[in-house]
Scaffold this active site. Structure first.
Site, mmCIF file in Angstrom:
data_model
loop_
_atom_site.group_PDB
_atom_site.id
_atom_site.type_symbol
_atom_site.label_atom_id
_atom_site.label_comp_id
_atom_site.label_asym_id
_atom_site.label_seq_id
_atom_site.Cartn_x
_atom_site.Cartn_y
_atom_site.Cartn_z
ATOM 1 N N ASP A 64 0.858 -1.183 0.000
ATOM 2 C CA ASP A 64 0.000 0.000 0.000
ATOM 3 C C ASP A 64 0.895 1.235 0.000
ATOM 4 O O ASP A 64 1.434 1.627 1.033
ATOM 5 C CB ASP A 64 -0.908 -0.023 1.236
ATOM 6 C CG ASP A 64 -1.811 1.205 1.283
ATOM 7 O OD1 ASP A 64 -1.717 2.057 0.363
ATOM 8 O OD2 ASP A 64 -2.599 1.304 2.233
ATOM 9 N N LEU A 65 1.037 1.802 -1.176
ATOM 10 C CA LEU A 65 2.011 2.897 -1.334
ATOM 11 C C LEU A 65 1.531 4.199 -0.707
ATOM 12 O O LEU A 65 2.231 5.213 -0.777
ATOM 13 C CB LEU A 65 2.345 3.090 -2.822
ATOM 14 C CG LEU A 65 3.039 1.877 -3.464
ATOM 15 C CD1 LEU A 65 3.279 2.116 -4.955
ATOM 16 C CD2 LEU A 65 4.368 1.575 -2.763
ATOM 17 N N TYR A 88 1.848 5.486 -14.238
ATOM 18 C CA TYR A 88 0.833 6.360 -13.655
ATOM 19 C C TYR A 88 0.711 7.623 -14.474
ATOM 20 O O TYR A 88 1.544 7.935 -15.319
ATOM 21 C CB TYR A 88 1.224 6.773 -12.229
ATOM 22 C CG TYR A 88 1.488 5.661 -11.257
ATOM 23 C CD1 TYR A 88 0.646 4.546 -11.171
ATOM 24 C CD2 TYR A 88 2.572 5.738 -10.386
ATOM 25 C CE1 TYR A 88 0.894 3.543 -10.249
ATOM 26 C CE2 TYR A 88 2.820 4.741 -9.457
ATOM 27 C CZ TYR A 88 1.989 3.647 -9.395
ATOM 28 O OH TYR A 88 2.243 2.663 -8.481
ATOM 29 N N ARG A 89 -0.308 8.422 -14.113
ATOM 30 C CA ARG A 89 -0.414 9.763 -14.670
ATOM 31 C C ARG A 89 0.806 10.564 -14.232
ATOM 32 O O ARG A 89 1.323 10.343 -13.116
ATOM 33 C CB ARG A 89 -1.661 10.407 -14.054
ATOM 34 C CG ARG A 89 -2.536 11.129 -15.006
ATOM 35 C CD ARG A 89 -3.613 11.777 -14.173
ATOM 36 N NE ARG A 89 -4.719 10.864 -13.917
ATOM 37 C CZ ARG A 89 -5.951 11.064 -14.360
ATOM 38 N NH1 ARG A 89 -6.216 12.131 -15.076
ATOM 39 N NH2 ARG A 89 -6.918 10.218 -14.069
ATOM 40 N N HIS A 130 -6.986 6.566 -23.335
ATOM 41 C CA HIS A 130 -6.734 5.176 -23.713
ATOM 42 C C HIS A 130 -6.237 5.115 -25.149
ATOM 43 O O HIS A 130 -6.299 6.100 -25.879
ATOM 44 C CB HIS A 130 -7.990 4.327 -23.525
ATOM 45 C CG HIS A 130 -8.262 4.038 -22.086
ATOM 46 N ND1 HIS A 130 -7.476 3.194 -21.354
ATOM 47 C CD2 HIS A 130 -9.181 4.524 -21.230
ATOM 48 C CE1 HIS A 130 -7.901 3.153 -20.117
ATOM 49 N NE2 HIS A 130 -8.951 3.961 -20.000
ATOM 50 N N ASP A 131 -5.794 3.952 -25.509
ATOM 51 C CA ASP A 131 -5.241 3.689 -26.852
ATOM 52 C C ASP A 131 -5.951 4.472 -27.958
ATOM 53 O O ASP A 131 -5.317 5.190 -28.742
ATOM 54 C CB ASP A 131 -5.333 2.168 -27.097
ATOM 55 C CG ASP A 131 -4.892 1.754 -28.484
ATOM 56 O OD1 ASP A 131 -3.848 1.095 -28.597
ATOM 57 O OD2 ASP A 131 -5.595 2.069 -29.450
ATOM 58 N N ILE A 132 -7.260 4.338 -28.020
ATOM 59 C CA ILE A 132 -8.023 4.891 -29.148
ATOM 60 C C ILE A 132 -7.830 6.406 -29.277
ATOM 61 O O ILE A 132 -7.711 6.943 -30.377
ATOM 62 C CB ILE A 132 -9.518 4.486 -29.009
ATOM 63 C CG1 ILE A 132 -10.303 4.840 -30.246
ATOM 64 C CG2 ILE A 132 -10.167 5.091 -27.776
ATOM 65 C CD1 ILE A 132 -11.705 4.202 -30.273
ATOM 66 N N ASP A 160 -1.248 1.012 -27.386
ATOM 67 C CA ASP A 160 -0.773 0.445 -26.117
ATOM 68 C C ASP A 160 0.521 -0.353 -26.291
ATOM 69 O O ASP A 160 1.466 -0.208 -25.514
ATOM 70 C CB ASP A 160 -1.830 -0.492 -25.514
ATOM 71 C CG ASP A 160 -2.964 0.276 -24.847
ATOM 72 O OD1 ASP A 160 -2.836 1.495 -24.689
ATOM 73 O OD2 ASP A 160 -3.976 -0.362 -24.497
HETATM 74 C C1 OXK Z 1 -4.853 5.077 -17.068
HETATM 75 C C2 OXK Z 1 -4.992 6.335 -16.204
HETATM 76 C C3 OXK Z 1 -5.771 7.380 -17.032
HETATM 77 C C4 OXK Z 1 -5.805 5.930 -14.987
HETATM 78 O O1 OXK Z 1 -6.030 7.073 -14.188
HETATM 79 P P1 OXK Z 1 -6.221 6.939 -12.626
HETATM 80 O O2 OXK Z 1 -7.110 5.773 -12.326
HETATM 81 O O3 OXK Z 1 -6.656 8.260 -12.110
HETATM 82 O O4 OXK Z 1 -4.774 6.492 -12.136
HETATM 83 P P2 OXK Z 1 -3.452 7.382 -11.869
HETATM 84 O O5 OXK Z 1 -2.318 6.722 -12.573
HETATM 85 O O6 OXK Z 1 -3.677 8.797 -12.154
HETATM 86 O O7 OXK Z 1 -3.252 7.267 -10.318
HETATM 87 C C5 OXK Z 1 -3.238 6.070 -9.706
HETATM 88 C C6 OXK Z 1 -3.609 6.286 -8.244
HETATM 89 O O8 OXK Z 1 -3.393 5.052 -7.622
HETATM 90 C C7 OXK Z 1 -2.493 5.217 -6.543
HETATM 91 N N1 OXK Z 1 -1.675 4.003 -6.435
HETATM 92 C C8 OXK Z 1 -0.967 3.408 -7.382
HETATM 93 N N2 OXK Z 1 -0.350 2.302 -6.939
HETATM 94 C C9 OXK Z 1 -0.696 2.182 -5.632
HETATM 95 C C10 OXK Z 1 -0.401 1.262 -4.593
HETATM 96 N N3 OXK Z 1 0.381 0.196 -4.808
HETATM 97 N N4 OXK Z 1 -0.934 1.480 -3.384
HETATM 98 C C11 OXK Z 1 -1.758 2.535 -3.161
HETATM 99 N N5 OXK Z 1 -2.071 3.434 -4.105
HETATM 100 C C12 OXK Z 1 -1.553 3.284 -5.311
HETATM 101 C C13 OXK Z 1 -1.681 6.432 -6.941
HETATM 102 O O9 OXK Z 1 -1.089 7.013 -5.828
HETATM 103 C C14 OXK Z 1 -2.760 7.324 -7.550
HETATM 104 O O10 OXK Z 1 -3.516 7.944 -6.521
HETATM 105 P P3 OXK Z 1 -3.614 9.550 -6.320
HETATM 106 O O11 OXK Z 1 -2.222 10.081 -6.343
HETATM 107 O O12 OXK Z 1 -4.305 9.660 -5.028
HETATM 108 O O13 OXK Z 1 -4.433 10.003 -7.501
HETATM 109 C C15 OXK Z 1 -3.631 6.901 -15.780
HETATM 110 O O14 OXK Z 1 -2.972 5.935 -14.984
HETATM 111 C C16 OXK Z 1 -2.723 7.246 -16.933
HETATM 112 O O15 OXK Z 1 -2.925 8.243 -17.641
HETATM 113 N N6 OXK Z 1 -1.667 6.421 -17.121
HETATM 114 C C17 OXK Z 1 -0.712 6.599 -18.198
HETATM 115 C C18 OXK Z 1 -1.298 6.167 -19.522
HETATM 116 C C19 OXK Z 1 -2.007 4.867 -19.504
HETATM 117 O O16 OXK Z 1 -1.561 3.901 -18.933
HETATM 118 N N7 OXK Z 1 -3.165 4.853 -20.208
HETATM 119 C C20 OXK Z 1 -3.994 3.708 -20.321
HETATM 120 C C21 OXK Z 1 -3.340 2.726 -21.218
HETATM 121 S S1 OXK Z 1 -4.242 1.251 -21.239
HETATM 122 C C22 OXK Z 1 -5.282 1.382 -22.541
HETATM 123 O O17 OXK Z 1 -5.250 2.274 -23.278
HETATM 124 C C23 OXK Z 1 -6.264 0.334 -22.738
HETATM 125 O O18 OXK Z 1 -6.254 -0.629 -21.972
HETATM 126 O O19 OXK Z 1 -7.031 0.472 -23.677
#
Ligand code: OXK
Length: 370
Positions: A64-65, A88-89, A130-132, A160
């Site tokens: 739990d980060l 992550y974002r 997302h990808d699209i 992706d």
């Molecule tokens: C996909 C997302 C839009 C999802 O958005 P979110 O759900 O808001 O996730 P975020 O990454 O912004 O933030 C993750 C949150 O989880 C928390 N977090 C992460 N890991 C942990 C652990 N281990 N323990 C506790 N909390 C955690 C982190 O602190 C953030 O909280 P807070 O700090 O409290 O916010 C984003 O992750 C993103 O833009 N990622 C980069 C691009 C990406 O992967 N796009 C999707 C590709 S897949 C795809 O296109 C497809 O499948 O189709």
């Protein structure tokens, strides 16, 4: 573990799509990949983690980060890792205390790989996506589909995985090689928009030469040309035709026994009539019949098979490109190596299955952090 990356330690902060795919590739290549999952797993398909092929060959720790002890544990792991990847974002890792600065303070050699859709900066960096959407902004999605029809979605292969995860891996490997010489790590910013745009280099080349119109379905490699297109067979299946070179085009005409002047291959005014002829020819027999007719020929014609059928195709089977392993149908690692062969990894682990084992093995003091 076999494979050319044997001995390389990778820490993957759990995300979805391209990041896990990059981790899978590194594990396929023999790296020791440890994935940090969040409590509750955070899986895309909850309860089916054992089927999540993108996690094959990895070990999983649950931490739990949001707890400082867990962040300290990950920093200690980063101190002994060669590579860290996160998806992550932008800014999330920094807020957790696991950004590049914090990690490099513990391990200056660390290659810190960041996977996003939009990139670490730019006006859209903070937006979800997302990808699209990512491929839409590169021109790639606009280019795919039939003339006069809407853009077609190429599954999530292009953004992706093609323009995303692959480029993270390439960046990580290049940075690892450089770190061997300099003793210093660096940040790799892999953005799906950058990677997908980069994959379009050949298409831009044709655009620059005036041989590609900026429209879909009217060009040489987008189904516009009748000799590079898909045709329906008598049983409602399809054959893929890619007879580009004059000699292979001539072979296509010969096998189909078409009364056609090979010199008119690139005569665009003739393309509608040629397409009708090819369509009528392919509609006259079943896919299986055409597959038999074209077997061994250089006409560049192949049956369009489904995901499950592909595993049974004699060539795919002979290569072992898609195999059943531990009860799961899955693609084999690619590419292949002559001296340090790769092997299919262990099955996708349940989240947290290796928490104690890994924390102990990687020398992280507070093994109860999770
Ligand atoms: C996909 C997302 C839009 C999802 O958005 P979110 O759900 O808001 O996730 P975020 O990454 O912004 O933030 C993750 C949150 O989880 C928390 N977090 C992460 N890991 C942990 C652990 N281990 N323990 C506790 N909390 C955690 C982190 O602190 C953030 O909280 P807070 O700090 O409290 O916010 C984003 O992750 C993103 O833009 N990622 C980069 C691009 C990406 O992967 N796009 C999707 C590709 S897949 C795809 O296109 C497809 O499948 O189709």
């Amino acid at each position: 573990m076999s494979g050319p990356l044997s001995g390389v330690k990778v820490l993957e902060l759990g995300g979805i799509g391209p990041g896990p795919f990059a981790g899978m590739m590194l594990a396929d290549l023999g790296a020791d990949v440890v994935r940090v999952d969040r409590p509750g797993g955070g899986a895309f398909f909850p309860g089916m983690e054992h089927l999540d092929l993108l996690n094959r060959g990895k070990r999983s720790v649950v931490l739990d980060l949001k707890r400082p002890e867990a962040v300290a544990a990950v920093l200690s792991m980063a101190a002994v890792a060669d590579v860290l990847i996160e998806g992550y974002r932008p800014g999330v890792a920094e807020r957790l205390g696991l950004g590049p600065e914090a990690c490099h303070a513990r391990n200056p050699r660390l290659v810190y790989g960041r996977m996003t859709g939009w990139g670490q900066d730019g006006p859209m960096a903070q937006q979800a996506g997302h990808d699209i959407g990512y491929i839409a902004l590169t021109g790639a999605l606009h280019a795919i589909g039939a003339a006069g029809g809407p853009p077609q979605i190429p599954v999530n292969l292009l953004g992706d995985f093609g323009g995303g995860g692959n480029y993270l891996v390439i960046g990580v490997l290049a940075a690892l090689r450089e770190a061997d010489r300099s003793g210093q790590g660096q940040v790799v910013d892999a953005a799906i928009v950058d990677g997908t745009a980069h994959l379009l280099a050949g298409t831009h080349m044709m655009l620059a030469t005036g041989t590609w119109a900026d429209e879909r379905g009217v060009n040489l490699l987008d189904g516009g040309a009748p000799f590079y297109a898909v045709y329906e067979t008598a049983d409602g299946r399809h054959m893929a035709v890619g007879a580009l070179e004059p000699k292979f085009y001539a072979e296509l005409l010969a096998v189909l026994e078409l009364d056609e002047d090979p010199a008119r291959q690139h005569d665009k005014a003739h393309w509608p009539a040629l397409r009708d002829k090819l369509a009528a020819a392919f509609a006259s027999r079943s896919q299986a019949e055409w597959s038999a007719v074209f077997a061994g020929s250089d006409a560049c014609v192949a049956p369009v098979v489904s995901l499950r059928e592909a595993a049974d195709h004699p060539h795919i089977k002979a290569r072992g490109s898609i195999v059943e392993h531990e009860g799961l149908l899955q693609p084999a690692p690619a590419p292949r190596f002559s001296r340090t062969p790769t092997a299919l990894g262990t099955p996708p682990p349940a989240p947290g299955r290796h928490t104690l084992e890994v924390l102990e093995e990687w020398g992280v003091a507070d093994a109860a952090a999770g």
